[in-house]
Write a protein that holds these residues in place. Structure first.
Motif, short mmCIF file in Angstrom:
data_model
loop_
_atom_site.label_atom_id
_atom_site.label_comp_id
_atom_site.label_asym_id
_atom_site.label_seq_id
_atom_site.Cartn_x
_atom_site.Cartn_y
_atom_site.Cartn_z
N ALA A 57 -55.28 -4.11 70.39
CA ALA A 57 -54.78 -5.20 69.55
C ALA A 57 -53.83 -6.11 70.32
O ALA A 57 -53.87 -7.34 70.21
CB ALA A 57 -54.10 -4.64 68.31
N LYS A 86 -62.31 -2.75 63.33
CA LYS A 86 -62.33 -3.27 61.96
C LYS A 86 -61.89 -2.21 60.97
O LYS A 86 -61.22 -2.51 59.98
CB LYS A 86 -63.73 -3.79 61.61
CG LYS A 86 -63.75 -4.52 60.26
CD LYS A 86 -65.00 -5.35 60.09
CE LYS A 86 -64.90 -6.19 58.81
NZ LYS A 86 -66.09 -7.04 58.63
N PHE A 89 -57.92 -2.20 61.53
CA PHE A 89 -57.13 -3.41 61.28
C PHE A 89 -57.73 -4.34 60.23
O PHE A 89 -57.11 -5.34 59.87
CB PHE A 89 -56.91 -4.19 62.58
CG PHE A 89 -56.03 -3.48 63.56
CD1 PHE A 89 -54.67 -3.36 63.35
CD2 PHE A 89 -56.56 -2.90 64.70
CE1 PHE A 89 -53.86 -2.70 64.25
CE2 PHE A 89 -55.76 -2.23 65.62
CZ PHE A 89 -54.40 -2.13 65.39
N SER A 91 -60.23 -6.39 60.43
CA SER A 91 -60.83 -7.62 60.94
C SER A 91 -61.58 -7.30 62.22
O SER A 91 -61.34 -6.27 62.85
CB SER A 91 -59.76 -8.69 61.22
OG SER A 91 -58.97 -8.34 62.34
N GLU A 95 -61.77 -12.06 65.36
CA GLU A 95 -60.92 -12.63 64.30
C GLU A 95 -59.45 -12.32 64.57
O GLU A 95 -58.58 -13.18 64.38
CB GLU A 95 -61.34 -12.06 62.94
CG GLU A 95 -62.69 -12.55 62.45
CD GLU A 95 -63.18 -11.77 61.24
OE1 GLU A 95 -64.12 -12.25 60.58
OE2 GLU A 95 -62.64 -10.67 60.96
N TRP A 96 -59.17 -11.11 65.01
CA TRP A 96 -57.79 -10.72 65.31
C TRP A 96 -57.20 -11.61 66.41
O TRP A 96 -56.09 -12.11 66.29
CB TRP A 96 -57.76 -9.26 65.74
CG TRP A 96 -56.40 -8.75 66.12
CD1 TRP A 96 -55.82 -8.79 67.35
CD2 TRP A 96 -55.45 -8.12 65.25
NE1 TRP A 96 -54.57 -8.21 67.32
CE2 TRP A 96 -54.32 -7.79 66.06
CE3 TRP A 96 -55.45 -7.77 63.90
CZ2 TRP A 96 -53.20 -7.15 65.52
CZ3 TRP A 96 -54.32 -7.12 63.38
CH2 TRP A 96 -53.23 -6.83 64.19
N ARG A 97 -57.99 -11.82 67.47
CA ARG A 97 -57.52 -12.67 68.57
C ARG A 97 -57.29 -14.10 68.10
O ARG A 97 -56.25 -14.71 68.39
CB ARG A 97 -58.54 -12.63 69.71
CG ARG A 97 -58.12 -13.42 70.94
CD ARG A 97 -59.22 -13.39 71.98
NE ARG A 97 -60.46 -13.95 71.45
CZ ARG A 97 -61.65 -13.75 71.98
NH1 ARG A 97 -61.78 -13.00 73.06
NH2 ARG A 97 -62.72 -14.30 71.45
N ASN A 99 -56.70 -15.23 65.12
CA ASN A 99 -55.68 -15.36 64.07
C ASN A 99 -54.28 -14.99 64.54
O ASN A 99 -53.35 -14.95 63.73
CB ASN A 99 -56.05 -14.49 62.87
CG ASN A 99 -57.27 -15.00 62.13
OD1 ASN A 99 -57.58 -16.19 62.20
ND2 ASN A 99 -57.95 -14.12 61.42
N THR A 100 -54.12 -14.73 65.83
CA THR A 100 -52.82 -14.29 66.34
C THR A 100 -51.69 -15.25 66.01
O THR A 100 -50.63 -14.81 65.52
CB THR A 100 -52.90 -14.06 67.86
OG1 THR A 100 -53.76 -12.95 68.12
CG2 THR A 100 -51.53 -13.77 68.45
N ARG A 103 -50.79 -14.91 62.33
CA ARG A 103 -50.27 -13.58 62.02
C ARG A 103 -48.82 -13.44 62.49
O ARG A 103 -47.96 -12.91 61.77
CB ARG A 103 -51.15 -12.52 62.69
CG ARG A 103 -50.85 -11.10 62.29
CD ARG A 103 -51.84 -10.11 62.89
NE ARG A 103 -51.86 -10.14 64.34
CZ ARG A 103 -52.81 -10.69 65.08
NH1 ARG A 103 -53.86 -11.25 64.49
NH2 ARG A 103 -52.75 -10.69 66.39
#
Length: 301
Positions: A57, A86, A89, A91, A95-97, A99-100, A103
């Motif tokens: 992450a 997923k 977390f 996602s 998507e995680w990258r 949306n950093t 977030r």
């Protein structure tokens, strides 16, 4: 057991089997799994899986490519990594990258709200974004009016004795220093030694009761601490360093400002060495306010 945790973090991309880890701990292979679960509150397999995903992450948040991150944290394929990520977390890695920024902004807003409402902050101190007994950087919060003063310098390696605390950051860390570490420091004639605080985990990702913190004191060659203290080497090299003077409760917003405002605009990035706070002669600092350096290991982009 600390050697095992440190070895796992250094070898997330490799084979982490129970017999090998038991040998590192100097424990019976037959009993090691039970002892690990009793000490950590989770099985060895669950711990390794959690650490791989938490490190992944962080690497994704820094812009890492999904497949590269997957392989560097011990997943055999992008598909297996995506499924596990997923599930943990909620996602996909991409998507995680992506949306950093949103977030981080949401998390900073939550911390700001806690610090502007002392009652709320006291009730939620387990989510404080900082690491040690407390430090501040040269500004009051991440909206601070004063420009953050940061120097990029080379620091020498340090031989340290450390004792590990596992649990929420915040007030518990200050109590750990006061009740456990300082009596040992004074009893061993190390009152004027340089001390370090290392928060190994990000409380926005790692559950509060699983966060690891090392309280460290620099020791001379030949000194062997014994007891519940372990010996390690704190890596030297290039660090971004900023001086803080203030109270413990302001730690969260200042750490976040350094990591999320100064660092992205610096042309540098963090490497794999730990971030830490450095205290000169901690035993002489009293009155609830103190001075330290916050040190972040950096390298070129």
């Amino acid at each position: 057991m600390n050697r095992v945790l440190d070895y796992i973090d250094r070898n997330l991309d490799g084979q982490l089997d129970l017999p090998g880890l038991a040998d590192i701990a100097n424990f019976s292979r037959y009993h090691f799994h039970r002892l690990f679960a009793a000490w950590m509150g989770e099985t060895l397999g669950d711990y390794v899986r959690r650490r791989r995903l938490e490190v992944a992450a962080h690497k994704l948040a820094a812009g890492g490519a999904v497949l590269e991150v997957a392989l560097s944290t011990g997943f055999g394929s992008g598909e297996a990594f995506a499924r596990a990520f997923k599930l943990r977390f909620g996602s996909t890695p991409t998507e995680w990258r992506n949306n950093t920024p949103a977030r981080i902004a949401a998390w900073l807003a939550e911390i700001d709200a806690q610090h502007s409402n002392p009652d709320q902050a006291n009730s939620k101190h387990d989510q404080d974004g900082g690491g040690a007994a407390g430090e501040h950087l040269g500004s009051n919060n991440h909206h601070g009016a004063r420009k953050m003063e940061v120097k990029v310098i080379d620091l020498p390696p340090a031989r340290i004795a450390y004792r590990r605390h596992i649990g929420p950051y915040g007030p518990a860390i200050g109590q750990f220093w006061d009740a456990t570490i300082m009596p040992w420091i004074l009893g061993n004639g190390l009152a004027h030694a340089t001390c370090y605080g290392i928060g190994h985990d990000d409380p926005s990702v790692t559950p509060a009761d699983k966060c690891r913190y090392d309280a460290c004191v620099e020791i001379p060659e030949g000194f062997e601490p014994g007891g519940q203290f372990s010996v390690a080497s704190l890596p030297g090299g290039r660090y971004a360093v900023t001086r803080y003077t203030g109270s413990p409760r302001d730690i969260g917003p200042v750490w976040n400002r350094l990591m999320n405002e100064w660092l992205p605009s610096s042309g540098l990035q963090c490497d794999e060495r730990p971030c830490f706070e450095r205290y000169e002669s901690l035993a002489t600092q009293t009155g609830g306010s103190f001075t330290c350096d916050i040190c972040i290991p950096v390298k070129a982009l």
